[in-house]
Motif scaffolding. Structure first.
Motif, PDB file in Angstrom:
ATOM      1  N   TYR A   1     -51.167 -45.844  21.360  1.00  0.00           N
ATOM      2  CA  TYR A   1     -50.613 -45.207  21.994  1.00  0.00           C
ATOM      3  C   TYR A   1     -51.788 -45.928  22.961  1.00  0.00           C
ATOM      4  O   TYR A   1     -52.498 -46.348  22.815  1.00  0.00           O
ATOM      5  CB  TYR A   1     -51.114 -43.720  21.459  1.00  0.00           C
ATOM      6  N   VAL A   2     -51.097 -45.394  24.083  1.00  0.00           N
ATOM      7  CA  VAL A   2     -51.984 -45.960  25.286  1.00  0.00           C
ATOM      8  C   VAL A   2     -51.548 -45.337  26.622  1.00  0.00           C
ATOM      9  O   VAL A   2     -50.146 -45.036  27.121  1.00  0.00           O
ATOM     10  CB  VAL A   2     -51.343 -47.910  25.780  1.00  0.00           C
ATOM     11  N   ASN A   3     -52.807 -45.227  27.477  1.00  0.00           N
ATOM     12  CA  ASN A   3     -52.509 -44.075  28.929  1.00  0.00           C
ATOM     13  C   ASN A   3     -53.486 -44.829  29.580  1.00  0.00           C
ATOM     14  O   ASN A   3     -54.764 -44.521  29.565  1.00  0.00           O
ATOM     15  CB  ASN A   3     -52.961 -42.744  28.108  1.00  0.00           C
ATOM     16  N   PRO A   4     -53.048 -45.096  30.834  1.00  0.00           N
ATOM     17  CA  PRO A   4     -54.078 -45.692  32.226  1.00  0.00           C
ATOM     18  C   PRO A   4     -54.816 -44.686  32.307  1.00  0.00           C
ATOM     19  O   PRO A   4     -56.001 -44.937  33.040  1.00  0.00           O
ATOM     20  CB  PRO A   4     -53.073 -45.875  33.002  1.00  0.00           C
TER      21      PRO A   4
ATOM     22  N   PRO B   1     -56.155 -42.272  23.081  1.00  0.00           N
ATOM     23  CA  PRO B   1     -54.913 -43.913  23.009  1.00  0.00           C
ATOM     24  C   PRO B   1     -55.732 -45.227  23.576  1.00  0.00           C
ATOM     25  O   PRO B   1     -57.368 -44.611  24.169  1.00  0.00           O
ATOM     26  CB  PRO B   1     -54.142 -43.062  24.050  1.00  0.00           C
ATOM     27  N   LEU B   2     -55.731 -45.561  23.659  1.00  0.00           N
ATOM     28  CA  LEU B   2     -56.216 -47.106  24.443  1.00  0.00           C
ATOM     29  C   LEU B   2     -55.971 -47.239  25.445  1.00  0.00           C
ATOM     30  O   LEU B   2     -55.312 -45.913  25.856  1.00  0.00           O
ATOM     31  CB  LEU B   2     -55.563 -48.545  23.891  1.00  0.00           C
ATOM     32  N   ARG B   3     -56.772 -47.730  26.569  1.00  0.00           N
ATOM     33  CA  ARG B   3     -56.458 -47.524  28.082  1.00  0.00           C
ATOM     34  C   ARG B   3     -55.244 -48.017  28.540  1.00  0.00           C
ATOM     35  O   ARG B   3     -54.261 -48.753  29.447  1.00  0.00           O
ATOM     36  CB  ARG B   3     -57.447 -47.501  29.294  1.00  0.00           C
ATOM     37  N   THR B   4     -55.557 -49.629  28.330  1.00  0.00           N
ATOM     38  CA  THR B   4     -54.370 -50.467  28.665  1.00  0.00           C
ATOM     39  C   THR B   4     -53.622 -51.308  27.305  1.00  0.00           C
ATOM     40  O   THR B   4     -54.494 -51.456  26.266  1.00  0.00           O
ATOM     41  CB  THR B   4     -55.473 -52.138  28.960  1.00  0.00           C
ATOM     42  N   ILE B   5     -52.221 -52.188  27.851  1.00  0.00           N
ATOM     43  CA  ILE B   5     -51.478 -53.060  27.424  1.00  0.00           C
ATOM     44  C   ILE B   5     -52.617 -53.880  26.150  1.00  0.00           C
ATOM     45  O   ILE B   5     -52.519 -54.530  25.450  1.00  0.00           O
ATOM     46  CB  ILE B   5     -50.361 -53.408  27.711  1.00  0.00           C
ATOM     47  N   ALA B   6     -53.033 -54.721  27.640  1.00  0.00           N
ATOM     48  CA  ALA B   6     -53.313 -55.538  26.711  1.00  0.00           C
ATOM     49  C   ALA B   6     -54.490 -55.648  25.272  1.00  0.00           C
ATOM     50  O   ALA B   6     -54.720 -56.250  24.164  1.00  0.00           O
ATOM     51  CB  ALA B   6     -54.401 -56.424  27.266  1.00  0.00           C
TER      52      ALA B   6
ATOM     53  N   LEU C   1     -44.139 -52.912  15.205  1.00  0.00           N
ATOM     54  CA  LEU C   1     -44.976 -52.660  16.337  1.00  0.00           C
ATOM     55  C   LEU C   1     -44.607 -52.070  17.632  1.00  0.00           C
ATOM     56  O   LEU C   1     -43.509 -52.600  18.216  1.00  0.00           O
ATOM     57  CB  LEU C   1     -45.984 -53.633  16.942  1.00  0.00           C
ATOM     58  N   ARG C   2     -44.853 -50.361  17.791  1.00  0.00           N
ATOM     59  CA  ARG C   2     -44.392 -50.224  19.035  1.00  0.00           C
ATOM     60  C   ARG C   2     -45.876 -49.705  19.783  1.00  0.00           C
ATOM     61  O   ARG C   2     -46.462 -49.291  19.367  1.00  0.00           O
ATOM     62  CB  ARG C   2     -43.655 -48.886  18.609  1.00  0.00           C
ATOM     63  N   ILE C   3     -45.882 -50.467  21.093  1.00  0.00           N
ATOM     64  CA  ILE C   3     -47.220 -50.041  21.597  1.00  0.00           C
ATOM     65  C   ILE C   3     -45.908 -48.883  23.760  1.00  0.00           C
ATOM     66  O   ILE C   3     -45.554 -49.023  23.403  1.00  0.00           O
ATOM     67  CB  ILE C   3     -47.336 -51.602  22.686  1.00  0.00           C
ATOM     68  N   LEU C   4     -46.831 -47.427  22.492  1.00  0.00           N
ATOM     69  CA  LEU C   4     -46.303 -46.728  23.502  1.00  0.00           C
ATOM     70  C   LEU C   4     -46.964 -45.777  24.803  1.00  0.00           C
ATOM     71  O   LEU C   4     -48.052 -46.020  24.572  1.00  0.00           O
ATOM     72  CB  LEU C   4     -45.894 -45.010  22.683  1.00  0.00           C
ATOM     73  N   LEU C   5     -46.384 -46.121  26.038  1.00  0.00           N
ATOM     74  CA  LEU C   5     -47.149 -45.925  27.368  1.00  0.00           C
ATOM     75  C   LEU C   5     -46.798 -44.584  28.023  1.00  0.00           C
ATOM     76  O   LEU C   5     -45.653 -44.205  27.883  1.00  0.00           O
ATOM     77  CB  LEU C   5     -46.266 -46.944  27.998  1.00  0.00           C
ATOM     78  N   ALA C   6     -47.787 -43.260  28.071  1.00  0.00           N
ATOM     79  CA  ALA C   6     -48.451 -42.367  28.888  1.00  0.00           C
ATOM     80  C   ALA C   6     -47.537 -43.046  30.144  1.00  0.00           C
ATOM     81  O   ALA C   6     -47.609 -43.915  30.526  1.00  0.00           O
ATOM     82  CB  ALA C   6     -49.199 -41.753  28.541  1.00  0.00           C
ATOM     83  N   PRO C   7     -47.101 -41.917  30.683  1.00  0.00           N
ATOM     84  CA  PRO C   7     -46.690 -42.550  32.483  1.00  0.00           C
ATOM     85  C   PRO C   7     -47.933 -42.929  32.919  1.00  0.00           C
ATOM     86  O   PRO C   7     -48.790 -42.537  32.518  1.00  0.00           O
ATOM     87  CB  PRO C   7     -46.680 -41.024  32.473  1.00  0.00           C
TER      88      PRO C   7
ATOM     89  N   GLU D   1     -42.205 -49.326  24.767  1.00  0.00           N
ATOM     90  CA  GLU D   1     -41.852 -47.915  25.585  1.00  0.00           C
ATOM     91  C   GLU D   1     -42.606 -46.940  25.805  1.00  0.00           C
ATOM     92  O   GLU D   1     -44.077 -46.894  25.990  1.00  0.00           O
ATOM     93  CB  GLU D   1     -41.002 -47.825  24.871  1.00  0.00           C
ATOM     94  N   GLY D   2     -42.181 -46.283  27.127  1.00  0.00           N
ATOM     95  CA  GLY D   2     -42.126 -45.680  28.228  1.00  0.00           C
ATOM     96  C   GLY D   2     -42.482 -44.429  27.071  1.00  0.00           C
ATOM     97  O   GLY D   2     -40.980 -44.014  26.593  1.00  0.00           O
ATOM     98  N   SER D   3     -43.531 -43.697  27.321  1.00  0.00           N
ATOM     99  CA  SER D   3     -42.773 -42.150  26.069  1.00  0.00           C
ATOM    100  C   SER D   3     -42.698 -41.031  27.565  1.00  0.00           C
ATOM    101  O   SER D   3     -41.624 -40.029  27.420  1.00  0.00           O
ATOM    102  CB  SER D   3     -43.886 -41.384  25.980  1.00  0.00           C
ATOM    103  N   ASP D   4     -42.290 -41.080  28.297  1.00  0.00           N
ATOM    104  CA  ASP D   4     -41.372 -40.552  29.453  1.00  0.00           C
ATOM    105  C   ASP D   4     -39.910 -40.536  29.068  1.00  0.00           C
ATOM    106  O   ASP D   4     -39.851 -42.338  29.508  1.00  0.00           O
ATOM    107  CB  ASP D   4     -42.280 -40.609  30.675  1.00  0.00           C
ATOM    108  N   PRO D   5     -38.726 -39.855  29.341  1.00  0.00           N
ATOM    109  CA  PRO D   5     -37.272 -40.613  29.326  1.00  0.00           C
ATOM    110  C   PRO D   5     -37.023 -41.008  30.301  1.00  0.00           C
ATOM    111  O   PRO D   5     -36.750 -41.815  31.464  1.00  0.00           O
ATOM    112  CB  PRO D   5     -36.446 -38.924  29.137  1.00  0.00           C
ATOM    113  N   ASP D   6     -38.238 -40.846  31.782  1.00  0.00           N
ATOM    114  CA  ASP D   6     -37.883 -40.726  32.814  1.00  0.00           C
ATOM    115  C   ASP D   6     -38.464 -42.474  33.056  1.00  0.00           C
ATOM    116  O   ASP D   6     -40.293 -42.442  33.251  1.00  0.00           O
ATOM    117  CB  ASP D   6     -38.764 -40.345  34.234  1.00  0.00           C
TER     118      ASP D   6
END
Length: 103
Positions: A24-27, A41-46, A62-68, A89-94
């Protein structure tokens, strides 16, 4: 999943029986020294890519799930790193709510 593999990604969310590893990643609220679990969560995709690479090769996708949010970074996933299937993948449907914009 093997216990050995799970211990190398300690704390990450591994859904039972799915064979899918999720980081999980959340900026906004993430910290790159976190484990990448849903509640840490981690902060960055890297950082998520680096965490996954620490585990080494494996058959599990491996799925990296990105918070909005806005991710200002250059993302490179080199297929030579291992034979794992990578899902970003983005976690938000939008999809407009999760933006990756080069560094």
């Amino acid at each position: 999943l093997t216990a050995d593999f799970e211990s190398r990604i300690s704390g990450a969310q591994i859904p039972t029986g799915s064979g899918l590893l999720t980081l999980y990643v959340n900026p906004d609220s993430g910290i790159d020294t976190n484990v990448g679990a849903e509640d840490a969560p981690l902060r960055t995709i890297a950082a998520a890519i680096a965490r996954a690479m620490e585990a080494g090769p494996g058959p599990e996708p491996l799925r990296i799930l990105l918070a909005p949010g806005l991710y200002r970074e250059k993302v490179e996933i080199n297929a030579a790193w291992n034979d794992r299937l990578w899902i970003l993948e983005g976690s938000d449907p939008d999809p407009a709510k999760t933006v990756i914009s080069g560094a």
